[in-house]
Enzyme design. Structure first.
Site, mmCIF file in Angstrom:
data_model
loop_
_atom_site.group_PDB
_atom_site.id
_atom_site.type_symbol
_atom_site.label_atom_id
_atom_site.label_comp_id
_atom_site.label_asym_id
_atom_site.label_seq_id
_atom_site.Cartn_x
_atom_site.Cartn_y
_atom_site.Cartn_z
ATOM 1 N N ARG A 111 0.793 -1.229 0.000
ATOM 2 C CA ARG A 111 0.000 0.000 0.000
ATOM 3 C C ARG A 111 0.826 1.281 0.000
ATOM 4 N NH1 ARG A 111 -2.290 -3.895 2.779
ATOM 5 N NH2 ARG A 111 -4.481 -4.365 2.367
ATOM 6 N N HIS A 136 -0.976 -2.620 -4.517
ATOM 7 C CA HIS A 136 -0.440 -3.546 -5.522
ATOM 8 C C HIS A 136 -0.412 -2.982 -6.947
ATOM 9 C CE1 HIS A 136 -0.018 -6.438 -2.449
ATOM 10 N NE2 HIS A 136 -1.173 -7.047 -2.515
ATOM 11 N N HIS A 210 2.991 -12.841 -5.380
ATOM 12 C CA HIS A 210 1.898 -12.988 -4.415
ATOM 13 C C HIS A 210 1.367 -14.425 -4.367
ATOM 14 C CE1 HIS A 210 -1.279 -11.779 -1.808
ATOM 15 N NE2 HIS A 210 -1.142 -10.491 -2.045
ATOM 16 N N ASP A 282 -1.695 -9.695 8.472
ATOM 17 C CA ASP A 282 -1.550 -9.016 7.181
ATOM 18 C C ASP A 282 -0.567 -7.875 7.432
ATOM 19 O OD1 ASP A 282 -1.792 -8.100 4.630
ATOM 20 O OD2 ASP A 282 -3.903 -7.530 4.763
ATOM 21 N N GLU A 348 5.138 -12.467 1.182
ATOM 22 C CA GLU A 348 5.446 -11.542 0.084
ATOM 23 C C GLU A 348 6.703 -10.763 0.471
ATOM 24 O OE1 GLU A 348 1.616 -9.291 -0.642
ATOM 25 O OE2 GLU A 348 0.985 -10.767 0.816
HETATM 26 C C1 GLA Z 1 -1.794 -8.222 0.360
HETATM 27 C C2 GLA Z 1 -2.462 -7.251 1.215
HETATM 28 C C3 GLA Z 1 -3.739 -7.821 1.724
HETATM 29 C C4 GLA Z 1 -4.622 -8.241 0.564
HETATM 30 C C5 GLA Z 1 -3.892 -9.173 -0.323
HETATM 31 C C6 GLA Z 1 -4.676 -9.485 -1.573
HETATM 32 O O1 GLA Z 1 -1.298 -9.277 1.071
HETATM 33 O O2 GLA Z 1 -1.639 -6.835 2.286
HETATM 34 O O3 GLA Z 1 -4.403 -6.904 2.534
HETATM 35 O O4 GLA Z 1 -4.986 -7.115 -0.164
HETATM 36 O O5 GLA Z 1 -2.655 -8.623 -0.702
HETATM 37 O O6 GLA Z 1 -5.988 -9.805 -1.312
#
Ligand code: GLA
Length: 383
Positions: A111, A136, A210, A282, A348
């Site tokens: 982000r 992304h 991803h 996350d 990731e």
């Molecule tokens: C990343 C983001 C998550 C989500 C995934 C895709 O990992 O951090 O919040 O958006 O991608 O769904």
């Protein structure tokens, strides 16, 4: 890496690029095949490449550079697909903007707050596609592009080099960015991803893959019993839109501490404000590194059921642990099963989220004359 494609034979619809029949026997089992996977609405052809070393097999699409399947042996030598994905190109085109299964992410993985950043005094506004933020790479990120593909063959490996040129202003990012991503499957069952990018104007870049892993097998249910170890003493806590607050925090005494192994699901439902924001994990971890850009172990994951072990190493400073929190049973994957929350985990490898707005984070600025280079290795074994 040496490139030697000596024989090209058509078999059905598949194009077999076979191994050189030389005494350099180590790669004798290695093969790279290509087949048509479909066409986009504008007629652009998409291919699927299959790389195998005899034990592990990976299927990569030229659309989004997507790892569609990754079949790895379990402790009995049985191959199983350990990544989530779709069966058809149509599914990837229509549905992958949500989960980004297996895709290459760019220009900026993760982000950027309010989709805005300032570089050399000029402010850029990106598309907003995740709450108030840009996620992304925007509306049509690298995960939606058809990459040029070229098989590459090493002494002990088979690989695929993908290239994509993103023109100045695409998704409102400055500079023409030339990106090369090379997937390499080694004899030792490691899938290596090499990233390289150059620009003709100052810009920002953050590239990742991803993939959603489930070492017990795609479609087998939640991966909460996998044991995870993360080589990170610190992480970047976030605000309620998942943008890092700024300060880097210790994981000590929190459910984010995976310094010694824990089951992924052990503390995922703890009443922890950060877990509640993410609907689970996350979050970006700050990897422990002896020096910046060193290729070091980021994570080790063990599945007690299959005995499969995955070790992720990277030169990147961070890794996003995402426990597939937003899968809600509405997507059906390659084996015909619906995917639900927790059915996989992502590691990731990346620069930290919102780095362009966080002066205390490692820089994601790329200038003409410089190159962005990163390597991530997912190595598979069993125990
Ligand atoms: C990343 C983001 C998550 C989500 C995934 C895709 O990992 O951090 O919040 O958006 O991608 O769904």
């Amino acid at each position: 890496m040496r490139k030697s494609i000596v024989a090209v034979t058509a078999v059905g619809s598949a194009l077999i690029v076979s191994a050189p029949p030389s005494s350099a026997a180590p790669s004798a089992e290695g093969s790279i095949t290509k087949e048509a996977f479909g066409k986009l609405a504008d007629g652009t052809k998409v291919d699927r490449y299959t790389l195998t070393n005899g034990r592990t097999r990976v299927r990569i699409l030229t659309y989004g550079g997507i790892i569609q399947t990754l079949e790895v042996p379990d402790r009995h030598g049985h191959r199983g697909n350990v990544v989530l994905g779709f069966r058809t190109l149509k599914d990837y085109v229509d549905k992958n903007g949500g989960p980004y299964f297996g895709a290459l992410i760019g220009r900026y993985a993760n982000r950027i707050a309010k989709g805005r950043f300032t570089l050399d005094g000029k402010t850029y506004q990106l598309a907003i596609n995740n709450g108030p933020n840009s996620l992304h790479g925007g509306l049509k990120g690298f995960n939606t592009k058809v990459w040029k593909a070229e098989p590459v063959r090493g002494k002990d490996s088979v690989g695929l080099r993908l290239t994509y040129t993103s023109v100045d202003g695409e998704e409102h990012y400055p500079g023409t960015l030339k990106t090369t991503v090379t997937y390499t499957l080694t004899r030792k069952n490691a899938l290596q991803i090499g990233y390289h990018a150059t620009t003709d104007k100052a810009t920002i870049v953050n590239l990742t893959n991803h993939s959603y892993f489930n070492l017990a097998g795609e479609g087998s249910g939640v991966a909460y019993d996998h044991r995870l170890q993360l080589n990170a003493d610190r992480y970047t806590p976030v605000d309620d839109t998942s943008i890092p607050l700024g300060p880097i925090a210790s994981v000590k005494g929190t459910p984010f501490d995976f310094i010694s192994p824990h089951a992924i699901g052990e503390r995922i439902r703890d009443n922890d404000p950060q877990l509640l924001i993410g609907h689970g994990y996350d979050h970006n971890y700050v990897l422990n590194k002896p020096k910046p850009n060193a290729l070091t172990l980021a994570a080790k994951v063990t599945d007690p059921r299959s005995g499969r072990v995955m070790e992720a190493s990277t030169t990147q400073p961070g890794v996003q642990l995402y426990t597939a929190n937003f899968l809600d049973g509405t997507l059906v994957g390659t084996s015909g099963h619906a995917y639900r929350q927790g059915d996989a985990f992502c590691l990731e490898t990346q620069h930290f989220p919102d780095s362009p707005n966080k002066p205390n984070f490692p820089s994601t600025v790329l200038r003409p004359g410089q190159a962005f280079d990163a390597t991530t290795v997912y190595a598979f074994s069993t125990k």
